[in-house]
Design an enzyme around this catalytic site. Structure first.
Site, mmCIF file in Angstrom:
data_model
loop_
_atom_site.group_PDB
_atom_site.id
_atom_site.type_symbol
_atom_site.label_atom_id
_atom_site.label_comp_id
_atom_site.label_asym_id
_atom_site.label_seq_id
_atom_site.Cartn_x
_atom_site.Cartn_y
_atom_site.Cartn_z
ATOM 1 N N THR A 163 0.906 -1.333 -0.018
ATOM 2 C CA THR A 163 0.113 0.136 0.178
ATOM 3 C C THR A 163 0.958 1.244 0.106
ATOM 4 O OG1 THR A 163 -0.192 -0.018 2.344
ATOM 5 C CG2 THR A 163 -1.789 -1.140 1.129
ATOM 6 N N ARG A 222 -13.346 -5.209 -1.732
ATOM 7 C CA ARG A 222 -13.324 -5.753 -0.465
ATOM 8 C C ARG A 222 -14.561 -5.297 0.540
ATOM 9 N NH1 ARG A 222 -7.861 -5.294 3.043
ATOM 10 N NH2 ARG A 222 -7.331 -6.854 1.157
#
Length: 346
Positions: A163, A222
């Site tokens: 990330t 998600r």
């Protein structure tokens, strides 16, 4: 079908995907919804690997959480007909932690490292020769009696997910043949994902409900899957098990997800920035301490959506709320300073 072998701890932040969640993942690149340009480039790389009879080049996926980095990593072994081993950067504290993974590699297999930016530098340097020459150097003994043994490895593909690609060292980043950045999904793409996964869960859902769940899912698959699971549970408990648009509305309202897709943590973030810090600017560490949350949680999970939707901006002095944030919270924006003070333009 590829054979999946998991050695060592599951990736950090993942308590081990449930069988249901694993069943929702696409199995092949053609089944992946969204990220089409990334998928097309991977299809070309896979086709070349098969024709040239060479392992796939090392790949790094970066982007906010929940956009499909792990999904792409687990799809590629199925495309190549090979196995995969999974670990995470925080689980690799010393070079010896890498040995079980590297020595168990098969020809053409995949090693996936989640949160690779959190791997210590000493481990990075240990796997440089493994990535370049498919070998590792092991030092035995100490001092004058120390000797180095070079061990040849099977040719493999390292896939990293991060990330925070900026935290990777230059030498590490340069050893990846492909660098793919994943973007947020459109509402239409997320609605398609919701419909497909609802069918896999044997849950009837209307197009309006799928669109409503997608609209409030922050552009993230998600999150869309989490919204779907909650709406499914809500309908099973209080209705007939089907998800209609009315049921989706009621389920999301109960979960404190508003019509703009903001959840209670998003609103708490904006309220803290406005009420405690006067709208900013303020640093993420101060915000995290006030909210009693980790700074990584704010920067990795909450802020990407707020930034993308222009509820906040990052200035050199810290985070600042925008007029849109005041509007979504029903607050009145502070008046803009007038540029007519004495001597301002003298």
């Amino acid at each position: 079908m590829a054979r999946e072998r998991v050695i060592g701890p599951a990736p950090a932040g993942d308590d081990g995907p449930s069988k249901v969640d694993a069943a929702l993942r696409p199995k092949f690149l053609r089944e992946v919804v969204g990220q089409r340009k990334v998928a097309e480039r991977l299809e070309i790389a896979v086709a070349a690997s098969k024709k040239l009879k060479e392992p796939l080049g090392h790949i790094i996926f970066d982007g906010p959480p929940g956009l499909g980095k792990t999904t792409f990593a687990t799809v590629l072994p199925n495309e190549l007909g090979t196995s995969i081993q999974l670990t995470s950067g925080p689980a690799l504290s010393k070079p010896a932690d890498m040995l079980p993974f590297l020595t168990n590699l098969e020809e053409g297999s995949i090693l996936f490292i989640d949160e690779i930016h959190r791997m210590p530098r000493v481990v990075e340097e240990f796997i440089y020769p493994a990535m370049e020459d498919f070998r590792i150097d092991i030092v035995l003994g100490e001092g004058m009696s120390a000797r180095t043994i070079s061990m040849q490895l099977k040719r493999f593909t390292l896939i990293g997910a991060t990330t925070r690609s900026g935290m990777l060292s230059g030498p590490m980043r340069d050893r990846f043949k492909m660098h793919e950045h994943l973007e947020f999904y459109s509402v239409e793409e997320l609605a398609t994902i919701v419909r497909i996964n609802a069918a896999k869960l044997n849950t009837p859902i209307t197009d309006g409900a799928a669109h409503e769940l997608a609209r409030r899912s922050r552009g993230t698959p998600r999150v869309a899957n989490a919204r779907l699971h909650w709406a499914r549970n809500y309908s099973a408990a209080l209705h007939d098990g089907a998800i209609t648009e009315a049921v989706a509305h009621a389920a999301l309202d109960k979960a404190e997800v508003d019509a703009d897709g903001l959840d209670k943590n998003d609103r708490r973030y904006l309220e803290t920035l406005i009420d405690v810090f006067g709208g900013g600017p303020t640093g993420v560490e101060a915000l995290a301490a006030t909210m009693n949350l980790a700074a990584d949680t704010l920067s990795d999970e909450i802020e990407p959506y707020l930034l993308r939707e222009q509820y906040i901006v990052r200035s050199p002095r810290g985070r600042v709320v925008t007029p849109r944030a005041f509007a979504v919270l029903g607050r009145q924006s502070p008046p803009k300073p007038r540029p007519d003070g004495p001597g301002l333009f003298d």
